[in-house]
Design an enzyme around this catalytic site. Structure first.
Site, PDB file in Angstrom:
ATOM      1  N   PRO A 113       0.818  -1.219   0.000  1.00  0.00           N
ATOM      2  CA  PRO A 113       0.000   0.000   0.000  1.00  0.00           C
ATOM      3  C   PRO A 113       0.851   1.269   0.000  1.00  0.00           C
ATOM      4  CG  PRO A 113       0.112  -0.899   2.214  1.00  0.00           C
ATOM      5  CD  PRO A 113       0.861  -1.865   1.334  1.00  0.00           C
ATOM      6  N   GLY A 114       0.435   2.258  -0.759  1.00  0.00           N
ATOM      7  CA  GLY A 114       1.125   3.538  -0.767  1.00  0.00           C
ATOM      8  C   GLY A 114       0.151   4.641  -0.388  1.00  0.00           C
ATOM      9  N   TYR A 148      -3.714  13.797 -14.571  1.00  0.00           N
ATOM     10  CA  TYR A 148      -4.815  12.810 -14.557  1.00  0.00           C
ATOM     11  C   TYR A 148      -6.178  13.469 -14.444  1.00  0.00           C
ATOM     12  CZ  TYR A 148      -0.812  10.360 -12.358  1.00  0.00           C
ATOM     13  OH  TYR A 148       0.429   9.874 -12.028  1.00  0.00           O
ATOM     14  N   CYS A 177       3.871  28.753 -16.754  1.00  0.00           N
ATOM     15  CA  CYS A 177       3.374  29.186 -18.060  1.00  0.00           C
ATOM     16  C   CYS A 177       2.819  28.022 -18.870  1.00  0.00           C
ATOM     17  CB  CYS A 177       4.502  29.875 -18.818  1.00  0.00           C
ATOM     18  SG  CYS A 177       5.161  31.219 -17.836  1.00  0.00           S
ATOM     19  N   GLU A 178       1.735  27.471 -18.421  1.00  0.00           N
ATOM     20  CA  GLU A 178       1.036  26.372 -19.095  1.00  0.00           C
ATOM     21  C   GLU A 178      -0.436  26.510 -18.733  1.00  0.00           C
ATOM     22  OE1 GLU A 178       2.325  23.484 -20.678  1.00  0.00           O
ATOM     23  OE2 GLU A 178       4.444  23.756 -20.223  1.00  0.00           O
TER      24      GLU A 178
HETATM   25  N1  LLP Z   1       3.179  -1.544  -5.920  1.00  0.00           N
HETATM   26  C1  LLP Z   1       3.546  -1.252  -7.178  1.00  0.00           C
HETATM   27  C2  LLP Z   1       4.301  -2.245  -7.938  1.00  0.00           C
HETATM   28  C3  LLP Z   1       3.201  -0.010  -7.741  1.00  0.00           C
HETATM   29  O1  LLP Z   1       3.554   0.270  -8.979  1.00  0.00           O
HETATM   30  C4  LLP Z   1       2.470   0.933  -6.969  1.00  0.00           C
HETATM   31  C5  LLP Z   1       2.109   2.240  -7.522  1.00  0.00           C
HETATM   32  C6  LLP Z   1       2.132   0.582  -5.649  1.00  0.00           C
HETATM   33  C7  LLP Z   1       2.489  -0.672  -5.164  1.00  0.00           C
HETATM   34  C8  LLP Z   1       1.389   1.520  -4.731  1.00  0.00           C
HETATM   35  O2  LLP Z   1       0.133   1.818  -5.201  1.00  0.00           O
HETATM   36  P1  LLP Z   1      -0.899   2.654  -4.298  1.00  0.00           P
HETATM   37  O3  LLP Z   1      -1.257   1.821  -3.102  1.00  0.00           O
HETATM   38  O4  LLP Z   1      -0.226   3.909  -3.919  1.00  0.00           O
HETATM   39  O5  LLP Z   1      -2.052   2.901  -5.207  1.00  0.00           O
HETATM   40  N2  LLP Z   1       1.065   8.872  -9.562  1.00  0.00           N
HETATM   41  C9  LLP Z   1      -0.235   8.235  -9.555  1.00  0.00           C
HETATM   42  C10 LLP Z   1      -0.179   6.869  -8.909  1.00  0.00           C
HETATM   43  C11 LLP Z   1       0.838   5.948  -9.531  1.00  0.00           C
HETATM   44  C12 LLP Z   1       0.958   4.627  -8.839  1.00  0.00           C
HETATM   45  C13 LLP Z   1       2.138   3.862  -9.336  1.00  0.00           C
HETATM   46  N3  LLP Z   1       2.333   2.587  -8.739  1.00  0.00           N
HETATM   47  C14 LLP Z   1      -1.233   9.157  -8.875  1.00  0.00           C
HETATM   48  O6  LLP Z   1      -0.849  10.229  -8.450  1.00  0.00           O
HETATM   49  O7  LLP Z   1      -2.427   8.868  -8.820  1.00  0.00           O
END
Ligand code: LLP
Length: 416
Positions: A275-276, A317, A344-345
């Site tokens: 989880p992130g 997004y 500037c975008e």
């Molecule tokens: N594991 C892998 C292999 C991943 O590629 C990712 C996120 C995670 C775990 C964690 O995912 P989460 O639990 O955070 O959803 N920049 C984008 C999100 C990109 C996520 C990339 N991979 C945003 O701001 O919505």
């Protein structure tokens, strides 16, 4: 106004824990990212309590600040990394190599070698070509690599196309139809210990069904592998747990656990997760000041000192993040504003058509900025990246200083 858990209002002024955001802005300047230690810990515990036996590997990319990593290391976190930089960060923050899982489609030889030397917990391998390189490097360094194959289950996660990763058109993982062969090949390689299976189907998922579809796909493969004499001791279902930015439904981790765990019962496989966003997303905000109010035709703009280089999610997004007044002005007129930055975008907006009561000089907070905010920031327009602050009770700590302008060209040189 419906306020999320990170902030609360005392006599109309917004606070994070026991610190007033207006005071933070006055003391540390704007723009700045403000994180709450208590909220990060709360989010972490919520996931761990719902899944007491799961190994949680925090996805470092969501927010890689050392202070955040340290708080999570103290909670017993494992870490999911995707680069040498993230690996070294985790070590600096007090994480141990045995607590690291290495994901990513393009691991370089030097990155793999360092991870092998340190003896990380597992490599999440994303292609046959990577298996070959990993085995060769392990042999050359007289190490063994613990390996899990990231399988692409071709499941639609129902999320924004840029953050969907489990469809076969995506670059991620090994196609489910090639996976059995890849496992047989891995099993035959001299310096690999095949131990896991994994997938990560996308980010900001708001439905549980895609996880179930991915799980069923992986379990069918695990059964086939058993027939091939390959025993899988852990299954990693990645991250992707969505949060509420606007009116999305955020499933509870307990609900998720109730749906997933029965299918794993009796299989003797440990569950790992990555989880992130769910850990840090709602634990941070971007604090910014209104520099100008202006009107073009019928349109009103609030020009703030934060921009797309500080928070690119809206531009990239079309993401919606709540914007609130830090201390609503009693004299200002309530109006619909496009909240825009100085870059500037035309894509440089943090919110469109937001109903706000603001005057020049007022502070605003862009909520939901704990994940994928600073981590995706850039120096576009030669803008110094903002400072990161962590509130802990009544104290606010600088956990990354505001960049000095000179540092932006310090690595450059001109022709002789
Ligand atoms: N594991 C892998 C292999 C991943 O590629 C990712 C996120 C995670 C775990 C964690 O995912 P989460 O639990 O955070 O959803 N920049 C984008 C999100 C990109 C996520 C990339 N991979 C945003 O701001 O919505």
């Amino acid at each position: 106004m419906n306020l999320p858990a990170l902030v609360h209002s005392r006599d109309g002024a917004l606070f994070v824990e026991d610190c007033a955001l207006a005071d933070i802005a006055a003391q540390f300047g704007t723009p700045s990212y403000v994180y709450s230690r208590a909220r990060i810990e709360h989010n972490w515990r919520e996931i761990q309590d719902a899944l007491p036996h799961a190994r949680l590997c925090y996805a470092v990319k969501a927010n890689c600040n050392l202070a955040v990593l340290k708080v999570l290391a103290q909670q017993g976190a494992y870490f999911d990394i995707v680069s040498l930089g993230e690996l070294e960060r985790v070590l600096v923050a007090g994480g141990r190599a045995e607590q690291i899982v290495f994901s990513g489609v393009g691991k370089r030889a030097d990155e793999i070698t360092r991870a092998l030397e340190l003896g990380i917990a597992c490599f999440n391998v994303e292609s046959e070509a990577e298996l070959v390189v990993l085995n060769r490097l392990a042999a050359e360094n007289d190490r063994r690599a613990k390996v899990s194959l990231r399988v692409n289950p071709d499941v639609d996660a129902g999320t924004h196309p840029y953050i969907s990763t489990g469809l076969k058109d995506n670059k991620f993982g090994i196609g489910v139809e090639q996976a059995r062969t890849a496992y047989r090949d891995a099993q035959a390689m001299s310096h690999l210990d095949v131990c896991g299976i994994d997938c990560h189907i996308g980010s900001q998922l708001t439905q549980i069904e895609p996880y179930l579809a991915a799980l069923d796909c992986l379990l069918a493969l695990v059964d086939e592998l058993r027939q091939d004499g390959i025993d899988i001791s852990h299954i990693d279902l990645g991250g992707g747990f969505g949060i509420q930015y606007q009116d999305e439904q955020q499933f509870a981790m307990r609900e998720w656990a109730d749906a997933i765990m029965p299918r794993l019962e009796g299989r003797g496989m440990a569950l790992w997760l990555e989880p992130g966003r769910r850990v840090v997303g709602d634990a941070g905000l971007l604090l910014t000041q209104v520099h100008y109010l202006k009107q073009n035709g019928d349109k009103h703009f609030a020009v703030i000192d934060a921009a797309m280089n500080d928070l690119i999610r809206p531009a990239l997004y079309s993401a919606w993040q709540q914007i609130v007044e830090v201390a609503p002005s009693s004299t200002a007129v309530l109006r619909d504003y496009d909240v825009v930055g100085p870059v500037c975008e035309s894509a440089d907006f943090l919110g469109k058509s937001r109903s706000l009561r603001v005057e020049q000089g007022d502070y605003l907070a862009v909520l939901g900025s704990g994940a994928y905010a600073f981590g995706m920031a850039s120096n576009y327009n030669t803008r110094a990246r903002a400072c990161e602050l962590m509130v802990d009770g009544a104290q606010t700590h600088v956990v990354r200083r505001r960049e000095a302008l000179e540092s932006l060209w310090a690595l450059e040189s001109v022709l002789p």
